[in-house]
Design a protein around this motif. Structure first.
Motif, PDB file in Angstrom:
ATOM      1  N   LEU A 122       0.862  -1.184   0.000  1.00 53.79           N
ATOM      2  CA  LEU A 122       0.000   0.000   0.000  1.00 53.79           C
ATOM      3  C   LEU A 122       0.897   1.231   0.000  1.00 53.79           C
ATOM      4  O   LEU A 122       1.727   1.407   0.890  1.00 53.79           O
ATOM      5  N   SER A 123       0.756   2.079  -1.005  1.00 50.86           N
ATOM      6  CA  SER A 123       1.657   3.231  -1.120  1.00 50.86           C
ATOM      7  C   SER A 123       1.035   4.306  -1.991  1.00 50.86           C
ATOM      8  O   SER A 123       0.270   4.030  -2.912  1.00 50.86           O
ATOM      9  N   ALA A 124       1.398   5.559  -1.680  1.00 51.98           N
ATOM     10  CA  ALA A 124       1.008   6.683  -2.535  1.00 51.98           C
ATOM     11  C   ALA A 124       2.136   7.056  -3.484  1.00 51.98           C
ATOM     12  O   ALA A 124       1.979   7.949  -4.319  1.00 51.98           O
ATOM     13  N   GLY A 125       3.288   6.377  -3.330  1.00 51.99           N
ATOM     14  CA  GLY A 125       4.430   6.689  -4.175  1.00 51.99           C
ATOM     15  C   GLY A 125       5.223   7.874  -3.662  1.00 51.99           C
ATOM     16  O   GLY A 125       5.023   8.350  -2.548  1.00 51.99           O
ATOM     17  N   GLU A 126       6.116   8.367  -4.481  1.00 54.53           N
ATOM     18  CA  GLU A 126       7.000   9.470  -4.091  1.00 54.53           C
ATOM     19  C   GLU A 126       6.371  10.834  -4.347  1.00 54.53           C
ATOM     20  O   GLU A 126       6.843  11.843  -3.836  1.00 54.53           O
ATOM     21  N   TRP A 127       5.341  10.881  -5.166  1.00 53.29           N
ATOM     22  CA  TRP A 127       4.614  12.147  -5.392  1.00 53.29           C
ATOM     23  C   TRP A 127       3.126  11.856  -5.410  1.00 53.29           C
ATOM     24  O   TRP A 127       2.668  10.848  -5.925  1.00 53.29           O
ATOM     25  N   TYR A 128       2.382  12.770  -4.812  1.00 52.98           N
ATOM     26  CA  TYR A 128       0.950  12.564  -4.603  1.00 52.98           C
ATOM     27  C   TYR A 128       0.312  13.893  -4.224  1.00 52.98           C
ATOM     28  O   TYR A 128       0.996  14.891  -3.952  1.00 52.98           O
ATOM     29  N   GLY A 129      -1.009  13.890  -4.196  1.00 55.24           N
ATOM     30  CA  GLY A 129      -1.737  15.075  -3.754  1.00 55.24           C
ATOM     31  C   GLY A 129      -2.154  14.976  -2.309  1.00 55.24           C
ATOM     32  O   GLY A 129      -2.267  15.967  -1.598  1.00 55.24           O
ATOM     33  N   ASP A 130      -2.372  13.723  -1.869  1.00 52.06           N
ATOM     34  CA  ASP A 130      -2.812  13.452  -0.504  1.00 52.06           C
ATOM     35  C   ASP A 130      -2.077  12.202  -0.044  1.00 52.06           C
ATOM     36  O   ASP A 130      -2.272  11.114  -0.588  1.00 52.06           O
ATOM     37  N   ALA A 131      -1.239  12.334   0.973  1.00 57.64           N
ATOM     38  CA  ALA A 131      -0.389  11.226   1.418  1.00 57.64           C
ATOM     39  C   ALA A 131      -1.187   9.992   1.795  1.00 57.64           C
ATOM     40  O   ALA A 131      -0.747   8.860   1.577  1.00 57.64           O
ATOM     41  N   GLU A 132      -2.367  10.171   2.375  1.00 58.60           N
ATOM     42  CA  GLU A 132      -3.192   9.034   2.773  1.00 58.60           C
ATOM     43  C   GLU A 132      -4.228   8.694   1.704  1.00 58.60           C
ATOM     44  O   GLU A 132      -4.402   7.551   1.319  1.00 58.60           O
ATOM     45  N   GLY A 133      -4.909   9.704   1.236  1.00 60.51           N
ATOM     46  CA  GLY A 133      -5.983   9.485   0.272  1.00 60.51           C
ATOM     47  C   GLY A 133      -5.520   8.924  -1.055  1.00 60.51           C
ATOM     48  O   GLY A 133      -6.289   8.269  -1.763  1.00 60.51           O
ATOM     49  N   ASP A 134      -4.259   9.155  -1.412  1.00 56.66           N
ATOM     50  CA  ASP A 134      -3.745   8.700  -2.708  1.00 56.66           C
ATOM     51  C   ASP A 134      -3.034   7.360  -2.625  1.00 56.66           C
ATOM     52  O   ASP A 134      -2.415   6.911  -3.595  1.00 56.66           O
ATOM     53  N   LYS A 135      -3.118   6.697  -1.478  1.00 54.68           N
ATOM     54  CA  LYS A 135      -2.508   5.372  -1.376  1.00 54.68           C
ATOM     55  C   LYS A 135      -3.276   4.379  -2.245  1.00 54.68           C
ATOM     56  O   LYS A 135      -4.497   4.401  -2.312  1.00 54.68           O
ATOM     57  N   GLY A 136      -2.503   3.534  -2.902  1.00 52.07           N
ATOM     58  CA  GLY A 136      -3.101   2.509  -3.745  1.00 52.07           C
ATOM     59  C   GLY A 136      -2.275   1.245  -3.699  1.00 52.07           C
ATOM     60  O   GLY A 136      -1.329   1.126  -2.912  1.00 52.07           O
ATOM     61  N   LEU A 137      -2.612   0.316  -4.551  1.00 47.33           N
ATOM     62  CA  LEU A 137      -1.932  -0.972  -4.597  1.00 47.33           C
ATOM     63  C   LEU A 137      -0.739  -0.850  -5.546  1.00 47.33           C
ATOM     64  O   LEU A 137      -0.913  -0.610  -6.742  1.00 47.33           O
ATOM     65  N   LYS A 138       0.469  -1.063  -5.000  1.00 50.18           N
ATOM     66  CA  LYS A 138       1.694  -0.815  -5.757  1.00 50.18           C
ATOM     67  C   LYS A 138       2.486  -2.096  -6.007  1.00 50.18           C
ATOM     68  O   LYS A 138       2.679  -2.911  -5.110  1.00 50.18           O
ATOM     69  N   THR A 139       2.967  -2.254  -7.238  1.00 52.47           N
ATOM     70  CA  THR A 139       3.874  -3.363  -7.552  1.00 52.47           C
ATOM     71  C   THR A 139       5.266  -2.994  -7.029  1.00 52.47           C
ATOM     72  O   THR A 139       5.687  -1.842  -7.132  1.00 52.47           O
ATOM     73  N   THR A 140       5.993  -3.980  -6.483  1.00 53.96           N
ATOM     74  CA  THR A 140       7.242  -3.659  -5.775  1.00 53.96           C
ATOM     75  C   THR A 140       8.490  -4.382  -6.268  1.00 53.96           C
ATOM     76  O   THR A 140       9.600  -4.043  -5.851  1.00 53.96           O
ATOM     77  N   GLN A 141       8.336  -5.379  -7.154  1.00 54.81           N
ATOM     78  CA  GLN A 141       9.495  -6.153  -7.588  1.00 54.81           C
ATOM     79  C   GLN A 141       9.575  -6.197  -9.110  1.00 54.81           C
ATOM     80  O   GLN A 141       8.569  -6.421  -9.787  1.00 54.81           O
ATOM     81  N   ASP A 142      10.761  -5.988  -9.636  1.00 58.36           N
ATOM     82  CA  ASP A 142      10.959  -5.995 -11.087  1.00 58.36           C
ATOM     83  C   ASP A 142      10.868  -7.414 -11.648  1.00 58.36           C
ATOM     84  O   ASP A 142      11.162  -8.402 -10.965  1.00 58.36           O
ATOM     85  N   ALA A 143      10.475  -7.468 -12.924  1.00 60.26           N
ATOM     86  CA  ALA A 143      10.413  -8.739 -13.654  1.00 60.26           C
ATOM     87  C   ALA A 143       9.594  -9.791 -12.900  1.00 60.26           C
ATOM     88  O   ALA A 143      10.078 -10.893 -12.613  1.00 60.26           O
TER      89      ALA A 143
END
Length: 406
Positions: A46-67
């Motif tokens: 669960l992460s909003a990434g390095e840039w966002y408009g709302d640190a909590e509200g913009d959290k989403g499901l993030k892929t974390t490993q390459d390949a």
């Protein structure tokens, strides 16, 4: 947070599924066992990434490993059919990693799917969303399953390729038309029958008909009265250069008989061709007569599916970092637009500002590192030059000492 089936319309339609992702998302989303044993299944966070408009509200499901392969799904609490109603599928995706090859689409499936074994082989009703791979493939998938076949759209829509959040919307209407929107802007509309191969063609070429043997489809013909001039073929393509002179030092016995070089013949006109004139027997291009296709079966419900019960993400990514968020399934485009206003529109300007600042800092850091490397390179070169000078001085002193000894 997940909001399941809304039986009371909040704007003007029913919301069947809504997900904004918070700390409790794992209670609703099940990661598939597919590729786990081989270690190829990627992990989510669960992460909003390095840039966002709302640190909590913009959290989403993030892929974390390459390949890695990623396969996760969520059950729609109350399965539904879209028969007799419009269907609106919408979600946001952010390729913060500047994706080079990987999917960003969702799959919408019937109830009863085995979520624990959800994979690329699992049947689905609709697959929708962006897909990027290299410079050649940057498109929005809109794939419909019809009678067991997955049908690709024939009119391609280009997806967004930057590192910011974008919203993808597919509207499937009960009149068998559709619309694809990106960030609320319509990118393509049309007919399901025309833009996908759902049905056999309405017309086919008449198998009993063929082009008549005496059909003339050459608009021009050689002029029968045009005759090749006598001696035309006797004109050589090249001739001896009239300005060439045998060299004075040429020795016929040693060098052989001298031959002047060849040059293009200005009198040569190329292969003779008769003048072309209109063909009096020309009938135009032959068109194969068509008849009604006996295999064509009308279907007024191309848009309709008996059951929607599961929504999932099944993708492969070379470079991870994509964030999925704000998924909604509804029967109202206005409902989807309102949800977009509450989420994407509310945050996009602040996200862009934060991204621009991050990019500025990144470029400044890269420039600082570049300058540092340049200074280190110059220092190494100066040191090497100094070492060479010292070595030359030592060699000169040794040579002088040797000379004195002699």
């Amino acid at each position: 947070m997940l909001f399941a089936l809304f039986l009371v319309a909040s704007v003007c339609g029913e919301v069947y599924f809504k997900e904004t992702f918070d700390e409790s998302y794992a209670d609703r989303w099940l990661t598939s066992n597919w590729k786990k044993d081989s270690g190829e299944q990627g992990e989510w966070e669960l992460s909003a990434g390095e840039w966002y408009g709302d640190a909590e509200g913009d959290k989403g499901l993030k892929t974390t490993q390459d390949a890695r392969f990623y396969s996760i799904s969520s059950k729609i609490d109350t399965a539904f059919s879209n028969k007799g109603k419009d269907l609106v599928l919408q979600f946001s995706v952010k390729h913060a990693q500047k994706i080079d090859c990987g999917g960003g689409y969702l799959k919408y499936m019937a109830a009863g799917v085995d979520q624990a074994e959800f994979s690329g082989e699992t049947d689905y009703n609709i697959m929708f969303g962006p897909d990027i791979c290299g410079y050649s493939s940057k498109k929005v998938h809109a794939i419909f399953n019809y009678k067991g076949k997955n049908l690709l759209v024939k009119k391609e829509v280009t997806c967004e390729t930057d590192q910011l959040t974008h919203v993808y919307t597919l509207v499937v209407k009960s009149d068998n038309t559709y619309e694809i929107l990106i960030d609320g802007e319509s990118k393509q509309t049309g007919s399901l029958e025309e833009d996908w191969d759902f049905l056999e063609p309405r017309k086919i070429k008449d198998p009993e008909q063929s082009k008549p043997e005496d059909w003339v489809d050459d608009a021009k013909m050689d002029d029968p009265e045009d005759v090749k001039p006598a001696g035309y073929d006797d004109i050589a393509k090249q001739i001896d250069d009239p300005e060439a002179v045998k060299p004075e030092d040429w020795d016929d016995e040693a060098d052989g008989e001298w031959e002047p070089p060849l040059v293009d013949n200005p009198e040569y006109k190329g292969e003779w061709k008769a003048n072309r004139i209109d063909n009096p027997d020309y009938k135009g291009p032959w068109e194969h007569p068509e008849i009604d296709n006996p295999d064509f079966v009308e279907d007024d419900e191309l848009y309709a599916y008996e059951s929607f019960g599961v929504v999932g993400i099944d993708i492969w990514q070379v470079k991870s970092g994509t964030i999925f968020d704000n998924i909604i399934i509804t029967d109202s485009l206005d409902e989807a637009k309102a949800f977009m206003e509450e989420t994407y529109t509310k945050s996009k300007d602040a996200e862009k500002e934060m991204f621009d600042k991050a990019e500025e800092e990144r470029r400044a850091k890269e420039e600082e590192e570049r300058k540092k490397e340049e200074e280190e390179r110059k220092a190494r070169e100066a040191e090497e030059e100094e070492d060479e000078e010292e070595e030359e001085e030592e060699e000169a002193e040794e040579a002088a000492a040797t000379k004195e000894e002699l």
